[in-house]
Motif scaffolding. Sequence first.
Motif, PDB file in Angstrom:
ATOM      1  N   GLY A 248       0.791  -1.226   0.000  1.00 34.61           N
ATOM      2  CA  GLY A 248       0.000   0.000   0.000  1.00 34.61           C
ATOM      3  C   GLY A 248       0.821   1.273   0.000  1.00 34.61           C
ATOM      4  N   ARG A 249       0.239   2.312   0.622  1.00 32.83           N
ATOM      5  CA  ARG A 249       0.885   3.621   0.711  1.00 32.83           C
ATOM      6  C   ARG A 249       1.348   3.862   2.142  1.00 32.83           C
ATOM      7  NH1 ARG A 249      -2.574   7.507   0.503  1.00 32.83           N
ATOM      8  NH2 ARG A 249      -4.399   6.182   0.792  1.00 32.83           N
ATOM      9  N   VAL A 250       2.499   4.496   2.269  1.00 37.19           N
ATOM     10  CA  VAL A 250       3.059   4.812   3.579  1.00 37.19           C
ATOM     11  C   VAL A 250       3.234   6.322   3.669  1.00 37.19           C
ATOM     12  CG1 VAL A 250       4.990   4.449   5.163  1.00 37.19           C
ATOM     13  CG2 VAL A 250       4.243   2.593   3.662  1.00 37.19           C
ATOM     14  N   ARG A 251       2.753   6.896   4.750  1.00 37.02           N
ATOM     15  CA  ARG A 251       2.841   8.360   4.899  1.00 37.02           C
ATOM     16  C   ARG A 251       4.277   8.788   5.195  1.00 37.02           C
ATOM     17  NH1 ARG A 251       0.821   6.289   9.625  1.00 37.02           N
ATOM     18  NH2 ARG A 251       1.767   7.030  11.585  1.00 37.02           N
ATOM     19  N   ALA A 256       6.497   5.123  10.720  1.00 39.63           N
ATOM     20  CA  ALA A 256       5.630   4.326   9.847  1.00 39.63           C
ATOM     21  C   ALA A 256       6.455   3.671   8.749  1.00 39.63           C
ATOM     22  CB  ALA A 256       4.536   5.207   9.251  1.00 39.63           C
ATOM     23  N   LEU A 257       7.416   4.404   8.218  1.00 37.69           N
ATOM     24  CA  LEU A 257       8.254   3.855   7.164  1.00 37.69           C
ATOM     25  C   LEU A 257       9.114   2.711   7.695  1.00 37.69           C
ATOM     26  CD1 LEU A 257       9.337   3.892   4.292  1.00 37.69           C
ATOM     27  CD2 LEU A 257      10.921   5.708   4.976  1.00 37.69           C
ATOM     28  N   ALA A 258       9.704   2.902   8.886  1.00 39.62           N
ATOM     29  CA  ALA A 258      10.549   1.853   9.469  1.00 39.62           C
ATOM     30  C   ALA A 258       9.740   0.582   9.721  1.00 39.62           C
ATOM     31  CB  ALA A 258      11.187   2.351  10.760  1.00 39.62           C
ATOM     32  N   ALA A 259       8.532   0.734  10.229  1.00 37.14           N
ATOM     33  CA  ALA A 259       7.684  -0.427  10.508  1.00 37.14           C
ATOM     34  C   ALA A 259       7.337  -1.175   9.226  1.00 37.14           C
ATOM     35  CB  ALA A 259       6.414   0.019  11.235  1.00 37.14           C
ATOM     36  N   ALA A 265      10.748  -6.817   5.010  1.00 34.94           N
ATOM     37  CA  ALA A 265      11.912  -7.696   5.110  1.00 34.94           C
ATOM     38  C   ALA A 265      11.545  -9.050   5.687  1.00 34.94           C
ATOM     39  CB  ALA A 265      12.996  -7.035   5.967  1.00 34.94           C
ATOM     40  N   GLU A 266      10.529  -9.093   6.540  1.00 32.48           N
ATOM     41  CA  GLU A 266      10.090 -10.364   7.119  1.00 32.48           C
ATOM     42  C   GLU A 266       9.420 -11.273   6.095  1.00 32.48           C
ATOM     43  OE1 GLU A 266       7.564  -9.059  10.242  1.00 32.48           O
ATOM     44  OE2 GLU A 266       9.173  -8.926  11.737  1.00 32.48           O
ATOM     45  N   TRP A 314      17.160  -5.461   7.301  1.00 37.16           N
ATOM     46  CA  TRP A 314      17.049  -6.650   8.137  1.00 37.16           C
ATOM     47  C   TRP A 314      15.733  -6.604   8.899  1.00 37.16           C
ATOM     48  CZ3 TRP A 314      21.019 -10.287   8.026  1.00 37.16           C
ATOM     49  CH2 TRP A 314      22.179  -9.881   7.344  1.00 37.16           C
ATOM     50  N   SER A 315      15.090  -7.774   8.983  1.00 42.22           N
ATOM     51  CA  SER A 315      13.788  -7.832   9.634  1.00 42.22           C
ATOM     52  C   SER A 315      13.868  -7.572  11.132  1.00 42.22           C
ATOM     53  CB  SER A 315      13.138  -9.202   9.391  1.00 42.22           C
ATOM     54  OG  SER A 315      13.936 -10.243   9.940  1.00 42.22           O
TER      55      SER A 315
END
Length: 440
Positions: A248-251, A256-259, A265-266, A314-315
């Motif tokens: 989807g889209r990330v603000r 939020a981007l790191a999550a 990565a997972e 890395w996850s």
Amino acid sequence: MTTPDTFSASAASLTQFDPQALPVSAAQAIVLEWVTPLAQSERVPLRDALARVLATDVISPIDVPAHDNSAMDGYAFDGAALAQQAGALTLSVVGKAFAGHPFMGAVSAGGCVRIMTGAPMPAGCDTVVPQERVTVQPAETAGDDTITFPADALAPGANRRRQGEDLARGGVALRAGRVLRASDIGLMASLGLVDVKVKRRLRVAYFSTGDELRSPGQPLDAGCIYDSNRYTLGAMLRRLDVEPIDLGRVRDDPEALAATLIQAAESADVVLTSGGVSVGEADFTRTQLQALGDVSFWGLAMRPGRPLAFGRIWSGGRPGAGRAALLFGLPGNPVATMVSFYQIVRPALIAMSGATPQPVPLIPARCDAPIRKRAGRTEFQRGVAERDARGQWRVTPTGSQSSGALSTMSEANCFIVLAHEAADLDAGDTVDVMLFDGLV
């Protein structure tokens, strides 16, 4: 494959490396150095194998053809008779042979068998004369029909397919690493195979970044635009037969981007983002990439597509923790996203899928318009290529070459590839074109 300890060590091994303006060829070399082909494989039915990557060599379990057979409709006979007869040769028709219904008797000297394409060669026969070259004399009584044809019309052994001449039992029919085509599916079916071992599909997660983005169908607020890149990336990935994962889209928010990056990565082997890799205050992708993993480069000497980050995340949220995924931070402008994907990402995905890389051909063409070009960067302009009345390739740039003008990408059928060292070109100069057919 031997890899350096960090991405920066890999990049620094190249001469005159500048991580903010890396030549395209150098960037491609770095990316492929860090690609590890998939090891996992699975068996799938032949009907589901199209566009999959072959995991092991396919060994032919039978001879193809399985027996000597006729290459055309005609009459089978012993070719030794050609050397024994001057002028016209007359033979008695002693039977018929069809594909699936062979002639079971033996053919003696002076005899022949009416034979159809694909039918097994009768015992005592090694040559077929095409039916259009013979004159048939029907038997006046209960005897055999006869045929007559010039003895010098063909050589002994003509029009016979030999057993195993296409594929011999135990021979390699298809090599591992091949992206299976329709003809390959048919070939394996002709060997009696019902399934095939292929590489598992590469998992590629992708998402767009930016507070200004809206999905098609949503109201378009002031200062906002529709998110085309996520749809474009999804379509380009489907052409490669990978397993796309749309996040989807990330603000424009670092947390939020790191999550989302950790989530990607997972679940994926490769992560693609669009937007957030330039030098704006809200461009966080490169910063998070440095925090979550390694950065190799973040800018190319390429137009369009200069801001492009490549690295590994890395996850576990820090370098070395959890599982690693390669990340490509693509630029936000839609044409720049596509050019970056086709020139940098696509070859990497193909190699990671376990396929044997096949370079996209470049075709020389006469350019019908002048082109402004600055030396020191590779450019991929959009063009329309066609062959003229003499069969020579010609190409014309399509309108605006702005990295945001997606309409001219739709109008084009090729990239005009302008080399790193090239400068301005005059109308009539020769350029290389990369046709979209087979690429996009």
